[in-house]
Design an enzyme around this catalytic site. Structure first.
Site, mmCIF file in Angstrom:
data_model
loop_
_atom_site.group_PDB
_atom_site.id
_atom_site.type_symbol
_atom_site.label_atom_id
_atom_site.label_comp_id
_atom_site.label_asym_id
_atom_site.label_seq_id
_atom_site.Cartn_x
_atom_site.Cartn_y
_atom_site.Cartn_z
ATOM 1 N N LYS A 117 3.393 -5.431 6.068
ATOM 2 C CA LYS A 117 3.967 -5.099 4.752
ATOM 3 C C LYS A 117 3.420 -3.747 4.280
ATOM 4 C CE LYS A 117 0.420 -7.862 2.467
ATOM 5 N NZ LYS A 117 0.056 -8.533 1.249
ATOM 6 N N ARG B 142 -1.698 -18.231 -6.967
ATOM 7 C CA ARG B 142 -0.794 -17.103 -7.171
ATOM 8 C C ARG B 142 0.639 -17.594 -7.019
ATOM 9 N NH1 ARG B 142 -1.878 -11.996 -3.173
ATOM 10 N NH2 ARG B 142 -1.138 -13.507 -1.662
ATOM 11 N N ARG C 158 -2.934 -14.621 10.333
ATOM 12 C CA ARG C 158 -2.111 -13.581 9.683
ATOM 13 C C ARG C 158 -2.957 -12.380 9.285
ATOM 14 N NH1 ARG C 158 -1.070 -17.905 6.147
ATOM 15 N NH2 ARG C 158 -2.081 -16.660 4.533
ATOM 16 N N TYR D 216 -10.816 22.698 -11.279
ATOM 17 C CA TYR D 216 -10.691 22.280 -12.686
ATOM 18 C C TYR D 216 -12.023 21.830 -13.270
ATOM 19 C CZ TYR D 216 -5.595 22.173 -12.185
ATOM 20 O OH TYR D 216 -4.299 22.506 -11.985
ATOM 21 N N CYS E 152 -7.767 18.211 -6.729
ATOM 22 C CA CYS E 152 -6.551 18.559 -7.484
ATOM 23 C C CYS E 152 -5.358 17.781 -6.926
ATOM 24 C CB CYS E 152 -6.273 20.057 -7.377
ATOM 25 S SG CYS E 152 -7.671 21.091 -7.823
#
Ligand SMILES: Cc1ncc(COP(=O)(O)O)c(C=O)c1O
Length: 372
Positions: A34, A132, A218, A263, A310
């Site tokens: 996935k 879940r 899995r 920055y 950045c």
């Protein structure tokens, strides 16, 4: 390719890891691909895992399953989350194996199976403590009654998901596996034919819990050679990382001691020396949390990030080592004898390896290792 920045994926490492996971688990392997193969490229990973002996693939979304089919991958594909009922016909037509945990999808698949005169194979997901998704324990008997009566459906798999398999404390895992066994016993009593595939183990379950392996494991993160948690070392199990994040120096200059850059001027040169600019940044998935903390490999040596990461650029301090535009830079993976590990980034960024690799953005082309 115009931009030199890319992710190189070592298919041989994935293939090796699939074989290793099969060997150490003694079970069949369902390679979890996935989220574009955890950022490595789902189709290439799927092919490599199958070559290494995986017999199943798993995705989170129907769309991810369809992409594998469109690429010509014809192995069994389990869609781990229950899809909307409206996707049932597409899944059946594309031979994607649905996960089921709610009555309406079971009913829709039953109807489709009866219509075509051949039961649709499904995997039933039960909740044993992850909390879940999955059939909660009070609903187990009802779903079993429905499944036993559903002539258009064949429950070829039953599974659950472990919540704390990566932790030293094993009580939760023990309780979840006991719950899973309780469900299997109830399924047998209800008259459900014994499912061919019983599975509970994610990577941590596969590596650390022999009782969690059943018929099929899995693994996701371990397939990529990465650790499921900071104190579980994938390398100790003979797993190999598969990904390199590579670019080239886009700008190089000598600066004098005290020169501040990027920055916020959060970094100043500690001495006169060389500063390299790299053409990638947080828009590619390099965490901004690595500001003044990350390291890149140049000329086979670790060189520290200089100042703020950045959106599209990072500065790196090279000290006395003269760098030139075009020199190879490795941000993740090996260069010479040195390796920067995904686990290091995860620790610095206070996150997990999973988040690092899945957030390497689509701006980075995935290329086979050694092709350039
Ligand atoms: C149901 C299920 N099984 C297996 C996995 C693979 O987990 P891991 O990458 O920890 O091996 C996942 C990933 O989150 C999952 O949701």
């Amino acid at each position: 390719m115009i931009r030199p920045t890319r992710i190189e994926v070592d298919a041989a490492a994935i293939c090796h890891n699939a074989a290793r996971l099969r060997e150490l688990s003694g079970a069949e392997v369902c390679a979890v691909v996935k989220a574009d193969g955890y950022g490595h490229g789902a189709v290439e990973v799927a092919r490599a895992a199958l070559a290494g002996g995986a017999t199943w693939l798993a995705v989170a979304l129907v769309e991810e399953g369809l992409a594998l089919r469109a690429a010509g991958v014809d192995a069994p594909v389990l869609v781990l989350a229950e899809p909307p009922v409206a996707a049932a016909a597409t899944m059946v037509a594309q031979a994607l194996t649905p996960t089921v945990y709610r009555p309406p999808l079971l009913a829709a698949l039953d109807a489709l199976g009866r219509e075509r005169g051949e039961p649709v194979a499904v995997h039933l997901k039960v909740d044993t403590g992850m909390g879940r998704v999955g059939v909660p324990e009070p609903d187990w008997d009802a779903v079993l009654r429905q499944a036993v009566a559903a002539e258009g459906v064949r429950v070829e798999g039953v599974f659950t998901h472990l919540a704390r398999a990566d932790e030293p404390d094993q009580d939760t895992t023990r309780q979840q596996l006991a719950g899973f066994d309780r469900f299997l016993a109830r399924a047998a009593r209800a008259g459900l034919p014994a499912p061919k595939w019983r599975h509970t183990a994610n990577s941590a379950g596969t590596l650390l819990h022999a009782d969690a392996r059943y018929d099929l494991v899995r693994p996701g993160i371990a397939l990529y050679g990465l650790s499921p948690a900071q104190d579980v070392d994938a390398a100790a199990f003979g797993l190999r990382p598969a990904l390199r994040l590579v670019t080239e120096v886009s700008f190089a200059k000598r600066v004098t001691a005290g020169t501040s850059v990027s920055y916020g001027h959060r970094w100043s040169a500690p001495a006169d020396g060389w500063l390299a600019t790299l053409p990638l940044g947080y828009a590619d998935g390099v965490p901004r949390a690595l500001t003044n903390f990350g390291e890149a490999l140049i000329h086979g040596r670790r060189r520290p990030f200089a100042g703020t990461v950045c959106m599209d650029q990072i500065l790196v301090w090279c000290g006395d080592d003269p760098v030139e535009v075009g020199d190879e830079v490795v941000l993740l993976g090996r260069q010479g004898d040195q390796r920067v590990r995904v686990e290091e980034w995860a620790a610095h960024a206070d996150t997990i390896t999973y988040e690092i690799v899945t957030q390497l953005t689509a701006r980075l082309p995935r290329t086979p290792a050694g092709q350039r």
